[in-house]
Design an enzyme around this catalytic site. Structure first.
Site, PDB file in Angstrom:
ATOM      1  N   TYR A  60       0.832  -1.211   0.000  1.00 22.70           N
ATOM      2  CA  TYR A  60       0.000   0.000   0.000  1.00 22.70           C
ATOM      3  C   TYR A  60       0.869   1.265   0.000  1.00 22.70           C
ATOM      4  O   TYR A  60       0.643   2.192  -0.789  1.00 22.70           O
ATOM      5  CB  TYR A  60      -0.899  -0.046   1.237  1.00 22.70           C
ATOM      6  CG  TYR A  60      -1.725   1.184   1.487  1.00 22.70           C
ATOM      7  CD1 TYR A  60      -2.885   1.423   0.770  1.00 22.70           C
ATOM      8  CD2 TYR A  60      -1.359   2.102   2.478  1.00 22.70           C
ATOM      9  CE1 TYR A  60      -3.655   2.550   1.020  1.00 22.70           C
ATOM     10  CE2 TYR A  60      -2.129   3.223   2.740  1.00 22.70           C
ATOM     11  CZ  TYR A  60      -3.272   3.452   2.007  1.00 22.70           C
ATOM     12  OH  TYR A  60      -4.035   4.567   2.260  1.00 22.70           O
TER      13      TYR A  60
ATOM     14  N   LYS B 224       1.321   4.815  -2.351  1.00 24.32           N
ATOM     15  CA  LYS B 224       1.101   6.180  -1.867  1.00 24.32           C
ATOM     16  C   LYS B 224       2.356   7.048  -2.037  1.00 24.32           C
ATOM     17  O   LYS B 224       2.266   8.268  -2.195  1.00 24.32           O
ATOM     18  CB  LYS B 224       0.625   6.144  -0.416  1.00 24.32           C
ATOM     19  CG  LYS B 224      -0.764   5.487  -0.264  1.00 24.32           C
ATOM     20  CD  LYS B 224      -1.821   6.192  -1.113  1.00 24.32           C
ATOM     21  CE  LYS B 224      -3.228   5.684  -0.890  1.00 24.32           C
ATOM     22  NZ  LYS B 224      -4.240   6.411  -1.661  1.00 24.32           N
TER      23      LYS B 224
HETATM   24  N1  LIG Z   1      -8.729   5.778   6.325  1.00 23.40           N
HETATM   25  C1  LIG Z   1      -7.449   5.998   6.498  1.00 23.40           C
HETATM   26  O1  LIG Z   1      -6.913   5.779   7.597  1.00 23.40           O
HETATM   27  C2  LIG Z   1      -6.601   6.545   5.368  1.00 23.40           C
HETATM   28  C3  LIG Z   1      -5.294   6.933   5.684  1.00 23.40           C
HETATM   29  C4  LIG Z   1      -4.480   7.434   4.680  1.00 23.40           C
HETATM   30  C5  LIG Z   1      -4.957   7.569   3.381  1.00 23.40           C
HETATM   31  N2  LIG Z   1      -6.229   7.174   3.095  1.00 23.40           N
HETATM   32  C6  LIG Z   1      -6.654   7.309   1.692  1.00 23.40           C
HETATM   33  O2  LIG Z   1      -7.831   8.089   1.605  1.00 23.40           O
HETATM   34  C7  LIG Z   1      -8.638   7.644   0.494  1.00 23.40           C
HETATM   35  C8  LIG Z   1     -10.053   7.345   0.980  1.00 23.40           C
HETATM   36  O3  LIG Z   1      -9.987   6.359   2.000  1.00 23.40           O
HETATM   37  P1  LIG Z   1     -11.201   6.005   2.979  1.00 23.40           P
HETATM   38  O4  LIG Z   1     -10.613   5.804   4.314  1.00 23.40           O
HETATM   39  O5  LIG Z   1     -12.309   6.954   2.783  1.00 23.40           O
HETATM   40  O6  LIG Z   1     -11.567   4.560   2.405  1.00 23.40           O
HETATM   41  P2  LIG Z   1     -12.993   3.837   2.275  1.00 23.40           P
HETATM   42  O7  LIG Z   1     -12.651   2.399   2.147  1.00 23.40           O
HETATM   43  O8  LIG Z   1     -13.926   4.303   3.331  1.00 23.40           O
HETATM   44  O9  LIG Z   1     -13.516   4.412   0.870  1.00 23.40           O
HETATM   45  C9  LIG Z   1     -12.877   4.133  -0.337  1.00 23.40           C
HETATM   46  C10 LIG Z   1     -13.892   4.266  -1.452  1.00 23.40           C
HETATM   47  O10 LIG Z   1     -13.224   4.012  -2.693  1.00 23.40           O
HETATM   48  C11 LIG Z   1     -14.062   3.218  -3.499  1.00 23.40           C
HETATM   49  N3  LIG Z   1     -13.271   2.457  -4.472  1.00 23.40           N
HETATM   50  C12 LIG Z   1     -12.451   1.397  -4.252  1.00 23.40           C
HETATM   51  N4  LIG Z   1     -11.949   0.957  -5.418  1.00 23.40           N
HETATM   52  C13 LIG Z   1     -12.474   1.751  -6.394  1.00 23.40           C
HETATM   53  C14 LIG Z   1     -12.364   1.769  -7.814  1.00 23.40           C
HETATM   54  N5  LIG Z   1     -11.618   0.888  -8.476  1.00 23.40           N
HETATM   55  N6  LIG Z   1     -13.040   2.730  -8.488  1.00 23.40           N
HETATM   56  C15 LIG Z   1     -13.803   3.626  -7.834  1.00 23.40           C
HETATM   57  N7  LIG Z   1     -13.977   3.640  -6.503  1.00 23.40           N
HETATM   58  C16 LIG Z   1     -13.314   2.711  -5.792  1.00 23.40           C
HETATM   59  C17 LIG Z   1     -14.801   2.292  -2.520  1.00 23.40           C
HETATM   60  O11 LIG Z   1     -15.998   1.774  -3.088  1.00 23.40           O
HETATM   61  C18 LIG Z   1     -15.031   3.210  -1.344  1.00 23.40           C
HETATM   62  O12 LIG Z   1     -16.292   3.860  -1.414  1.00 23.40           O
HETATM   63  C19 LIG Z   1      -7.912   6.429  -0.090  1.00 23.40           C
HETATM   64  O13 LIG Z   1      -7.139   6.822  -1.202  1.00 23.40           O
HETATM   65  C20 LIG Z   1      -7.017   5.985   1.048  1.00 23.40           C
HETATM   66  O14 LIG Z   1      -5.892   5.251   0.605  1.00 23.40           O
HETATM   67  C21 LIG Z   1      -7.063   6.678   4.061  1.00 23.40           C
END
Ligand SMILES: NC(=O)c1ccc[n+]([C@@H]2O[C@H](COP(=O)([O-])OP(=O)(O)OC[C@H]3O[C@@H](n4cnc5c(N)ncnc54)[C@H](O)[C@@H]3O)[C@@H](O)[C@H]2O)c1
Length: 270
Positions: free
Chosen positions: A163, A167
């Site tokens: 992952y 990033k």
């Molecule tokens: N939650 C955390 O702790 C965290 C930390 C650092 C970075 N992030 C980043 O923030 C972003 C959002 O994360 P989140 O926590 O809201 O995750 P989440 O799992 O709640 O939401 C992710 C969304 O992306 C959608 N998705 C997945 N694959 C897809 C695809 N191929 N096409 C279109 N949509 C797709 C899913 O259906 C989901 O609704 C991500 O890029 C994640 O890597 C999250």
């Protein structure tokens, strides 16, 4: 002296992964600031529900099903945004997946899958975004692109190599794009946002992974472990991240491009 302008009145935004925790908070924040928003997600029904919930607040939010790895769909989504909402000024490349496990346990298939969703999506989003946003594009007004990276794109974290490598790529893709779009005189800013542990479905998967790789003995111990590392003593909320996205989308950030913005409550401060 002039006031700092965080209003998005008259602007059009596109947010991917909009049914998820951070994505739905971004849609809400941008729409409440005055933007007309296109919300997309792999889960079209869930995304439609996000849009519907905001209609009750008299906000303009449309939704479309979109797989961010599908190039043809990117063209359709951008066309629909420009045609239905009247432009494209803000693109939030937020959709992403988490694949954990130790490096020695990861399969090439796992690694390819997470790279495909988390990195190909950034390439395709920026490519079709810039084609529309640049001066001779269908929207033609320049704008702001915000790419969701992670603190795992800045520092090493056990169980995060697959992952985190995606990033790290998002972080540098952002800087190259910012330098290039600047040199070409496109008026398009590009920045990356690096959340720490945010309480969403993905955040919960990280605790499970800490347990799976044997770093902690329970989910609760995983939470305590992360909290102990976090200067502010709490986990992040999706709104904490949406606030940064809103700032970068607005004219208040008009001198900011190619930069990385950490939203982690001090997780990486010590
Ligand atoms: N939650 C955390 O702790 C965290 C930390 C650092 C970075 N992030 C980043 O923030 C972003 C959002 O994360 P989140 O926590 O809201 O995750 P989440 O799992 O709640 O939401 C992710 C969304 O992306 C959608 N998705 C997945 N694959 C897809 C695809 N191929 N096409 C279109 N949509 C797709 C899913 O259906 C989901 O609704 C991500 O890029 C994640 O890597 C999250």
């Amino acid at each position: 002296m002039t006031a700092v302008d965080m209003s998005l009145e008259g602007k059009v935004a596109l947010v991917t992964g909009a049914a998820g925790g951070i994505g739905s908070a971004c849609v809400s924040a941008l729409a409440h600031a005055g933007a007309r928003v296109m919300a997309t997600d792999l889960d079209g029904k869930a995304c439609e529900a996000v849009a519907y919930s905001l209609h009750a607040h008299d906000l303009t939010v449309e939704s479309m099903q979109q797989d961010v790895c599908d190039e043809v769909r990117w063209e359709q989504v951008i066309d629909a945004t420009v045609n239905d909402l009247g432009g494209l000024d803000i693109l939030v490349n937020n959709a992403g997946i988490y694949v954990g496990g130790t490096l020695e346990e990861n399969s090439l298939e796992d690694v390819n899958r997470v790279h495909r969703v988390n990195v190909d999506s950034i390439f395709l989003g920026m490519k079709y975004g810039v084609l529309a946003m640049k001066p001779e594009g269908a929207a033609g007004q320049g704008g702001s692109i915000i790419n969701l990276s992670s603190v795992a794109g800045l520092v090493g974290v056990p169980g995060h190599s697959a992952y985190g490598s995606t990033k790290g790529a998002v972080r540098l893709y952002t800087k190259h794009a910012a330098a290039e779009f600047g040199a070409l005189g496109y008026g398009i800013r590009v920045n990356s946002v690096h959340p720490g542990l945010i309480e969403t479905e993905m955040g919960a998967a990280v605790f499970q992974d800490l347990l799976d790789i044997g770093m902690v003995e329970s989910i609760e111990e995983g939470r305590e472990y992360i909290l102990g590392l976090t200067a502010l003593g709490r986990l992040g909320t999706a709104e904490d991240v949406a606030g940064m996205v809103l700032f970068l989308a607005s004219d208040a950030a008009s001198y900011i491009t190619g930069s990385e913005f950490v939203v982690d409550g001090g997780l990486t401060a010590k």
